[in-house]
Design a protein around this motif. Sequence first.
Motif, mmCIF file in Angstrom:
data_model
loop_
_atom_site.group_PDB
_atom_site.id
_atom_site.type_symbol
_atom_site.label_atom_id
_atom_site.label_comp_id
_atom_site.label_asym_id
_atom_site.label_seq_id
_atom_site.Cartn_x
_atom_site.Cartn_y
_atom_site.Cartn_z
ATOM 1 N N SER A 118 3.820 -1.228 1.204
ATOM 2 C CA SER A 118 2.758 -1.775 0.325
ATOM 3 C C SER A 118 3.914 -3.119 -0.178
ATOM 4 C CB SER A 118 2.750 -1.083 -0.670
ATOM 5 O OG SER A 118 2.346 -0.357 -1.143
ATOM 6 N N VAL A 119 3.719 -4.497 -0.898
ATOM 7 C CA VAL A 119 4.027 -5.349 -1.354
ATOM 8 C C VAL A 119 4.480 -4.881 -2.241
ATOM 9 C CG1 VAL A 119 4.106 -7.691 -1.730
ATOM 10 C CG2 VAL A 119 3.736 -6.939 0.440
ATOM 11 N N GLU A 120 5.587 -5.157 -3.404
ATOM 12 C CA GLU A 120 5.338 -4.673 -4.895
ATOM 13 C C GLU A 120 5.162 -5.955 -5.295
ATOM 14 O OE1 GLU A 120 8.087 -1.518 -6.120
ATOM 15 O OE2 GLU A 120 6.539 -1.003 -5.035
ATOM 16 N N ASP A 121 4.442 -5.563 -6.605
ATOM 17 C CA ASP A 121 4.499 -6.523 -7.182
ATOM 18 C C ASP A 121 5.452 -7.633 -7.979
ATOM 19 O OD1 ASP A 121 1.655 -8.012 -7.629
ATOM 20 O OD2 ASP A 121 1.600 -6.358 -9.517
ATOM 21 N N ARG A 225 0.237 -15.116 -3.595
ATOM 22 C CA ARG A 225 -0.829 -13.927 -3.136
ATOM 23 C C ARG A 225 -1.791 -13.623 -4.351
ATOM 24 N NH1 ARG A 225 0.413 -7.997 -5.875
ATOM 25 N NH2 ARG A 225 1.567 -7.726 -4.161
ATOM 26 N N VAL A 226 -3.106 -13.640 -3.562
ATOM 27 C CA VAL A 226 -3.967 -14.655 -4.057
ATOM 28 C C VAL A 226 -5.531 -13.620 -4.480
ATOM 29 C CG1 VAL A 226 -6.680 -15.738 -3.292
ATOM 30 C CG2 VAL A 226 -4.330 -16.302 -1.533
ATOM 31 N N THR A 227 -5.680 -13.546 -5.637
ATOM 32 C CA THR A 227 -6.661 -12.653 -6.474
ATOM 33 C C THR A 227 -7.540 -13.240 -7.178
ATOM 34 O OG1 THR A 227 -4.156 -11.951 -7.542
ATOM 35 C CG2 THR A 227 -6.188 -10.780 -7.929
ATOM 36 N N ASP A 229 -11.915 -10.903 -8.108
ATOM 37 C CA ASP A 229 -12.659 -10.033 -9.067
ATOM 38 C C ASP A 229 -12.391 -8.970 -7.758
ATOM 39 O OD1 ASP A 229 -12.784 -11.291 -10.817
ATOM 40 O OD2 ASP A 229 -15.184 -12.081 -10.431
ATOM 41 N N ASP A 230 -12.590 -8.972 -6.444
ATOM 42 C CA ASP A 230 -13.050 -7.565 -5.378
ATOM 43 C C ASP A 230 -11.505 -7.489 -4.517
ATOM 44 O OD1 ASP A 230 -14.756 -7.847 -6.449
ATOM 45 O OD2 ASP A 230 -15.770 -9.499 -4.999
ATOM 46 N N TYR A 231 -10.799 -8.656 -4.658
ATOM 47 C CA TYR A 231 -9.583 -8.275 -4.042
ATOM 48 C C TYR A 231 -8.180 -8.532 -4.365
ATOM 49 C CZ TYR A 231 -10.846 -12.192 -1.874
ATOM 50 O OH TYR A 231 -11.601 -13.585 -1.063
ATOM 51 N N THR A 232 -7.023 -8.666 -3.605
ATOM 52 C CA THR A 232 -6.338 -8.899 -3.879
ATOM 53 C C THR A 232 -5.419 -9.604 -2.777
ATOM 54 O OG1 THR A 232 -5.364 -8.171 -5.332
ATOM 55 C CG2 THR A 232 -3.763 -9.476 -4.544
ATOM 56 N N PHE A 233 -5.109 -10.685 -2.416
ATOM 57 C CA PHE A 233 -4.967 -10.628 -0.872
ATOM 58 C C PHE A 233 -2.852 -10.906 -1.099
ATOM 59 C CE2 PHE A 233 -3.661 -14.442 2.599
ATOM 60 C CZ PHE A 233 -4.027 -14.048 2.984
ATOM 61 N N THR A 234 -1.904 -10.736 0.074
ATOM 62 C CA THR A 234 -0.353 -10.862 -0.018
ATOM 63 C C THR A 234 -0.392 -12.055 1.144
ATOM 64 O OG1 THR A 234 -0.707 -9.628 -1.333
ATOM 65 C CG2 THR A 234 1.447 -9.892 -1.660
ATOM 66 N N SER A 235 0.525 -12.844 1.441
ATOM 67 C CA SER A 235 1.443 -12.728 2.811
ATOM 68 C C SER A 235 1.876 -13.620 2.950
ATOM 69 C CB SER A 235 0.148 -14.071 3.486
ATOM 70 O OG SER A 235 0.976 -14.686 4.255
ATOM 71 N N LYS A 236 3.088 -13.191 3.488
ATOM 72 C CA LYS A 236 4.982 -13.376 3.786
ATOM 73 C C LYS A 236 4.021 -15.122 3.852
ATOM 74 C CE LYS A 236 7.073 -9.881 6.202
ATOM 75 N NZ LYS A 236 7.780 -9.774 7.793
#
Lengths: 367, 340
Positions: A118-121, A225-227, A229-236
């Motif tokens: 998983s991608v680290e913050d 990183r797109v956040t 309320d329900d989810y977080t989306f992360t893309s390279k």
Amino acid sequence: MKFVASREALLKPLQLVAGVVERRQTLPVLSNVLIQLDGDQLSLTGTDLEVEIVGRLQLEAAGDSGEITVPAKKLVDICRSLPEGSDIEFSLDEQRALIRSGRSRFTLSTLPASDFPSVEDSPGDLRIECAQQEIKRLIDRTAFAMAQQDVRYYLNGMLWEVRQGQVRSVATDGHRMAMCTRDVNVDCAEKVQAILPRKGVLELSRLMSEGEDQVVIVLSPNHIRVTTDDYTFTSKLVDGKFPDYERVLPRGGDKVIMGPRTELKQAFSRTSILSNEKYRGVRLLLADGQLTIVANNPEQEEAQEEVTVDYTGPELEVGFNVSYLLDVTNVIAHENIKITLSDANSSALLEEPESSDSLYVVMPMRL
Amino acid sequence: MSDFPAYPYPWQQSLWRQLDAQIEAGKLPHALLLAGPPGIGKRHLAEALTQRLLCQQPSSGSACGRCRTCELNRAGTHPDRLLMTPEEGSRAIKVDQVRQVIDQLGKTAQQGGRRVVLLYPAEAMNVNAANALLKALEEPAPETVLVLVSDSPGAVLPTIRSRCQLQLIPVPPAAQVLPWLEPLVAGSELSAQTLLASARGAPLAALALLAGDTLERRAEWQTLIAQLSLGQVSAVEAAAKLQGDDLDLFLRWWLGWLHDLCRWQLGLKVPVLAQLEPAVAERLQLAAPSLLQRYQEKLLGVRKQLRNGANPNKPLVLEEAMMDWTAILRASARNAAGQA
């Protein structure tokens, strides 16, 4: 680790997350979904190494915290096929995950959570807060112009350029370009650029809704990183430099045409039938108050369409790829289209007649 | 991976220190080609280097084995470690694998650190794959390191070779290897020295000799060659007996044995050949060096074809090799008789 969740509550984030998990994976852990429980906060993570989605869910009662990964596809299928309204109990027994609901019982294989990439913050440099519809518009207005599997890998994506109070999206495949600019709440002293890969763009467009719901976007050097309320989306991001798109914008076009969008669109799509199947070229003949669209194919067949437009000035003949024109007429929402031309060797600038946030550039063809 | 993190072998220490200094100074070349004979731990070194490069907190020149990236490396799921080896059931690295990796290299690192491409054996890339890699090899994105490993750098496309910094790794001196090998082979009938000699100085190959029946097979092969040399079995019979063996393995041994033979003819001590019966030794002593040389070249050609994915008729190759051998001995004996 142990928790109870209702089928519906669990299924929604689970399906979202399982969407990015590809079935054919070289690494077994990638076909798994990471389940993390912290008190009553349950999060589910799926990744294909390019994009990652974390779905979040608040449980009615706190369970025993822990983390584990289980096969995503199987878990979705199990949850989906259980009767509506049922409660699902998830627990860990040694190396196996136990799922119980009513009189059903399933045991799933697991892999340790530490194996899951998983991608680290990462510390975000830039934070954008806006309504989801803004992001959706930025993408939907330009995504069609992205290149696909181009060797110029930086074109296989969408440029996001952030300035003070403004986000701009640009996509091009080298023959046409689309650009959309929106005013959003962002604090950014210097211009920041990031290229989202094609897959990330398409996935993000699917996630964003049309409404006023807020979304937080964080840009870091390696990720977006797109956040919500329900989810977080992360893309390279794409590791490259986007071409200087400003230079491509045609300047000094003196022939301004104003035409009805629907009529133009239909005329383009009819003439495209008899254009060369490979090159898709059509000829635009411009005269006072009238635009004639002509297409020829190698079989010497010919299509001709006349559209009444608002134009006065010298005559002009110029060729275009009709697919590119069609793409633009499809995405513009206004009833009229403004086309600005200068000569047969210059690009056309297409936009909505007034208060336009988008610009489209199409290169001409020599026919 | 049994031992994690991977540490370089004792005989690789000086090279490791050099690489470490390069990393510390930010002067590690973006493409490294580790080349040397098989069985000396090149791949292990490349693996250790990969772990070192990806580790977030390397300690005393090696991966720490505790940080997040090390954990992923241990599980073999590090997303920024891109491995290219021949797929199962194939001997070649194909162009699709290369394209996939290049696609990955166009995007930022998932874990935000370096990206390392590990490719072995480099000579297994077919022409298309190698050509596809050239661009990425020439100017990779920043913070990207490509580590190529090859047993025979000569078989790697020259354009690939010239884009990498070639790091030749020689067979390590026995003095550095024996302290490492001795405790590992303790309890077996053979001494570490004998094993190392049979493996031509390659430490890992020496260790591998203990596992499996390689040593027994070698002894059998030598007996067979001795019988063939004395004319006790025909070339066709000998070839039939070799039918069940791995062709590449046999050819490798046979070439090594011929090489030993040449050295032995010059009066050097070769323990393996010292065990031969006097009658055989006498015949072998007569074998003409020029003919042996041509024979070896021919066999090398066969091996090269094999490695390039050719699928020759095994009985034919073996019979030809055995018949050539008897022909060499006959011709040499005739010459010797003529001169006398």
